[in-house]
Design a protein around this motif. Structure first.
Motif, PDB file in Angstrom:
ATOM      1  N   LYS A  10     -39.714  40.327 -49.056  1.00 46.60           N
ATOM      2  CA  LYS A  10     -38.445  39.657 -48.722  1.00 46.60           C
ATOM      3  C   LYS A  10     -37.625  40.516 -47.766  1.00 46.60           C
ATOM      4  O   LYS A  10     -37.030  40.002 -46.818  1.00 46.60           O
ATOM      5  N   ALA A  11     -37.587  41.812 -48.048  1.00 47.10           N
ATOM      6  CA  ALA A  11     -36.821  42.720 -47.193  1.00 47.10           C
ATOM      7  C   ALA A  11     -37.350  42.697 -45.766  1.00 47.10           C
ATOM      8  O   ALA A  11     -36.578  42.718 -44.804  1.00 47.10           O
ATOM      9  N   PHE A  12     -38.674  42.643 -45.629  1.00 47.65           N
ATOM     10  CA  PHE A  12     -39.272  42.585 -44.294  1.00 47.65           C
ATOM     11  C   PHE A  12     -39.014  41.244 -43.625  1.00 47.65           C
ATOM     12  O   PHE A  12     -38.633  41.172 -42.450  1.00 47.65           O
ATOM     13  N   LEU A  13     -39.204  40.176 -44.383  1.00 47.53           N
ATOM     14  CA  LEU A  13     -39.055  38.827 -43.834  1.00 47.53           C
ATOM     15  C   LEU A  13     -37.632  38.552 -43.369  1.00 47.53           C
ATOM     16  O   LEU A  13     -37.411  37.934 -42.317  1.00 47.53           O
ATOM     17  N   TYR A  14     -36.647  39.042 -44.138  1.00 44.75           N
ATOM     18  CA  TYR A  14     -35.245  38.745 -43.828  1.00 44.75           C
ATOM     19  C   TYR A  14     -34.480  39.954 -43.263  1.00 44.75           C
ATOM     20  O   TYR A  14     -33.252  39.915 -43.183  1.00 44.75           O
ATOM     21  N   ASP A  15     -35.214  40.995 -42.888  1.00 46.22           N
ATOM     22  CA  ASP A  15     -34.586  42.194 -42.314  1.00 46.22           C
ATOM     23  C   ASP A  15     -33.467  42.726 -43.214  1.00 46.22           C
ATOM     24  O   ASP A  15     -32.390  43.101 -42.750  1.00 46.22           O
ATOM     25  N   ILE A  70     -43.157  51.461 -46.800  1.00 44.74           N
ATOM     26  CA  ILE A  70     -42.852  50.230 -46.072  1.00 44.74           C
ATOM     27  C   ILE A  70     -41.346  50.024 -45.984  1.00 44.74           C
ATOM     28  O   ILE A  70     -40.810  49.659 -44.931  1.00 44.74           O
ATOM     29  N   ALA A  71     -40.646  50.255 -47.102  1.00 42.52           N
ATOM     30  CA  ALA A  71     -39.186  50.106 -47.128  1.00 42.52           C
ATOM     31  C   ALA A  71     -38.532  51.025 -46.099  1.00 42.52           C
ATOM     32  O   ALA A  71     -37.587  50.639 -45.403  1.00 42.52           O
ATOM     33  N   GLU A  72     -39.053  52.244 -45.992  1.00 43.20           N
ATOM     34  CA  GLU A  72     -38.518  53.191 -45.012  1.00 43.20           C
ATOM     35  C   GLU A  72     -38.730  52.698 -43.585  1.00 43.20           C
ATOM     36  O   GLU A  72     -37.863  52.883 -42.715  1.00 43.20           O
ATOM     37  N   GLU A  73     -39.864  52.045 -43.344  1.00 42.19           N
ATOM     38  CA  GLU A  73     -40.140  51.516 -42.005  1.00 42.19           C
ATOM     39  C   GLU A  73     -39.242  50.327 -41.668  1.00 42.19           C
ATOM     40  O   GLU A  73     -38.856  50.132 -40.510  1.00 42.19           O
ATOM     41  N   ILE A  74     -38.890  49.541 -42.680  1.00 42.18           N
ATOM     42  CA  ILE A  74     -37.963  48.415 -42.461  1.00 42.18           C
ATOM     43  C   ILE A  74     -36.599  48.944 -42.039  1.00 42.18           C
ATOM     44  O   ILE A  74     -35.959  48.420 -41.118  1.00 42.18           O
ATOM     45  N   ILE A  75     -36.169  50.003 -42.701  1.00 41.00           N
ATOM     46  CA  ILE A  75     -34.880  50.629 -42.368  1.00 41.00           C
ATOM     47  C   ILE A  75     -34.928  51.248 -40.968  1.00 41.00           C
ATOM     48  O   ILE A  75     -33.980  51.133 -40.188  1.00 41.00           O
ATOM     49  N   PHE A  76     -36.050  51.876 -40.645  1.00 38.74           N
ATOM     50  CA  PHE A  76     -36.225  52.462 -39.310  1.00 38.74           C
ATOM     51  C   PHE A  76     -36.150  51.383 -38.239  1.00 38.74           C
ATOM     52  O   PHE A  76     -35.457  51.532 -37.215  1.00 38.74           O
ATOM     53  N   TYR A  77     -36.852  50.285 -38.476  1.00 37.27           N
ATOM     54  CA  TYR A  77     -36.906  49.190 -37.511  1.00 37.27           C
ATOM     55  C   TYR A  77     -35.538  48.554 -37.277  1.00 37.27           C
ATOM     56  O   TYR A  77     -35.115  48.346 -36.132  1.00 37.27           O
ATOM     57  N   ARG A  78     -34.814  48.302 -38.356  1.00 39.51           N
ATOM     58  CA  ARG A  78     -33.530  47.602 -38.232  1.00 39.51           C
ATOM     59  C   ARG A  78     -32.372  48.533 -37.884  1.00 39.51           C
ATOM     60  O   ARG A  78     -31.513  48.190 -37.061  1.00 39.51           O
ATOM     61  N   ASP A  79     -32.317  49.698 -38.519  1.00 37.49           N
ATOM     62  CA  ASP A  79     -31.143  50.579 -38.373  1.00 37.49           C
ATOM     63  C   ASP A  79     -31.394  51.821 -37.518  1.00 37.49           C
ATOM     64  O   ASP A  79     -30.481  52.623 -37.316  1.00 37.49           O
ATOM     65  N   ALA A  80     -32.619  51.975 -37.042  1.00 37.33           N
ATOM     66  CA  ALA A  80     -32.979  53.146 -36.230  1.00 37.33           C
ATOM     67  C   ALA A  80     -32.728  54.451 -36.983  1.00 37.33           C
ATOM     68  O   ALA A  80     -32.330  55.457 -36.403  1.00 37.33           O
ATOM     69  N   LYS A  81     -32.983  54.426 -38.301  1.00 35.62           N
ATOM     70  CA  LYS A  81     -32.812  55.616 -39.132  1.00 35.62           C
ATOM     71  C   LYS A  81     -34.164  56.021 -39.714  1.00 35.62           C
ATOM     72  O   LYS A  81     -34.869  55.195 -40.274  1.00 35.62           O
ATOM     73  N   THR A 126     -32.101  45.444 -45.108  1.00 31.48           N
ATOM     74  CA  THR A 126     -32.186  46.897 -45.295  1.00 31.48           C
ATOM     75  C   THR A 126     -31.577  47.357 -46.621  1.00 31.48           C
ATOM     76  O   THR A 126     -31.987  48.386 -47.163  1.00 31.48           O
ATOM     77  N   GLU A 127     -30.611  46.612 -47.137  1.00 27.18           N
ATOM     78  CA  GLU A 127     -30.028  46.982 -48.435  1.00 27.18           C
ATOM     79  C   GLU A 127     -31.055  46.841 -49.544  1.00 27.18           C
ATOM     80  O   GLU A 127     -31.156  47.693 -50.435  1.00 27.18           O
ATOM     81  N   LEU A 128     -31.834  45.772 -49.488  1.00 31.36           N
ATOM     82  CA  LEU A 128     -32.905  45.577 -50.470  1.00 31.36           C
ATOM     83  C   LEU A 128     -33.959  46.668 -50.300  1.00 31.36           C
ATOM     84  O   LEU A 128     -34.493  47.188 -51.293  1.00 31.36           O
ATOM     85  N   ALA A 129     -34.244  47.029 -49.065  1.00 35.30           N
ATOM     86  CA  ALA A 129     -35.212  48.104 -48.801  1.00 35.30           C
ATOM     87  C   ALA A 129     -34.746  49.420 -49.416  1.00 35.30           C
ATOM     88  O   ALA A 129     -35.543  50.161 -50.005  1.00 35.30           O
ATOM     89  N   LYS A 130     -33.463  49.716 -49.307  1.00 37.60           N
ATOM     90  CA  LYS A 130     -32.914  50.952 -49.878  1.00 37.60           C
ATOM     91  C   LYS A 130     -33.015  50.944 -51.402  1.00 37.60           C
ATOM     92  O   LYS A 130     -33.287  51.977 -52.024  1.00 37.60           O
ATOM     93  N   GLN A 131     -32.817  49.780 -52.008  1.00 40.35           N
ATOM     94  CA  GLN A 131     -32.938  49.661 -53.467  1.00 40.35           C
ATOM     95  C   GLN A 131     -34.366  49.946 -53.926  1.00 40.35           C
ATOM     96  O   GLN A 131     -34.593  50.552 -54.981  1.00 40.35           O
ATOM     97  N   LEU A 132     -35.331  49.510 -53.119  1.00 45.50           N
ATOM     98  CA  LEU A 132     -36.737  49.709 -53.471  1.00 45.50           C
ATOM     99  C   LEU A 132     -37.096  51.192 -53.527  1.00 45.50           C
ATOM    100  O   LEU A 132     -37.872  51.621 -54.380  1.00 45.50           O
ATOM    101  N   ILE A 133     -36.529  51.966 -52.624  1.00 45.52           N
ATOM    102  CA  ILE A 133     -36.785  53.404 -52.604  1.00 45.52           C
ATOM    103  C   ILE A 133     -36.295  54.040 -53.908  1.00 45.52           C
ATOM    104  O   ILE A 133     -36.958  54.911 -54.483  1.00 45.52           O
TER     105      ILE A 133
END
Length: 224
Positions: A136-141, A201-212, A143-150
């Motif tokens: 879901k985090a990847f599909l809908y970009d 994967i979650a880290e890559e989603i954050i990198f892609y969207r937030d450049a972090k 990043t907050e959900l991605a951070k929760q996964l970490i």
């Protein structure tokens, strides 16, 4: 829609197809473990070839976009992230196959008390939920959900950290459980690795969207 947008859309769709296949492998691994279903375990293993085919296809598609369109900014980050996400999904598929291989070694269900004591099913359920939320985090970009996964990966790590002692004590009390205990611990280790790949994967989603870049980031020490 530009040519690069069309190609990026195709790659994301292909990646999601692979994701669904890997998700099926991982969920089926738990079903095979619970029922000692050797036929289902064999199916999980057989699907590994299809996952590998997706892996090669997505890599080639991503490399073609990089070579032909020289993307910049967010498109470039997406392609770089896609290559790593693709690799992580392939490894989750490998871990699912590994679980299936261990299931095939079993002739009867794992000791219910030992499975409960090690929280194996609880760990598996959380890992499955994390994989679904990561999609879901990847599909809908998101990043907050991605951070929760970490953060949620810590739950899997805690269960894994205690499992070896629990299993070792059980084996010491009953040496006949050596083989069964080793298989169970191996399965738990595979689930923990899946959690690590989801974190990647979650880290890559954050990198892609937030450049972090979060990978290997050290926590700041608290001031006295």
């Amino acid at each position: 829609m530009s040519h690069i947008d069309i190609e990026v859309k195709r790659i994301k769709e292909k990646l999601l197809e692979m994701w669904d296949l890997v998700d099926y492998q991982f969920q089926s691994g738990q079903q095979a473990m619970s029922a000692i279903d050797h036929e289902l375990a064999a199916k999980v293993i057989k699907l590994g070839k299809k996952v590998n085919d997706y892996d090669v296809k997505i890599d080639r598609m991503s490399e073609n976009v990089l070579a032909l369109f020289t993307p910049v900014a967010i498109d470039l980050r997406l392609m770089l992230a896609t290559l790593k996400i693709n690799s992580s999904l392939e490894r989750i598929g490998d871990d699912s196959e590994g679980i299936a291989y261990f299931v095939q070694k079993l002739e009867k269900p794992l000791d219910a008390e030992l499975v409960e004591a090690t929280k194996t099913h609880e760990m598996y359920e959380e890992a499955k939920a994390m994989l679904a939320d990561c999609r879901k985090a990847f599909l809908y970009d998101d990043t907050e959900l991605a951070k929760q996964l970490i953060k949620r990966d810590k739950t899997l790590n805690k269960i894994y950290a205690k499992a070896d002692t629990i299993i070792a004590n059980a084996i010491t009390a009953n040496p006949a459980k050596v083989s069964e205990g080793l298989v169970l611990f191996s399965i738990i280790k595979k689930i923990e690795r899946v959690g690590d790949q989801i974190t990647n994967i979650a880290e890559e989603i954050i990198f892609y969207r937030d450049a972090k870049v979060l990978r290997h980031k050290k926590k700041k020490k608290k001031k006295d």
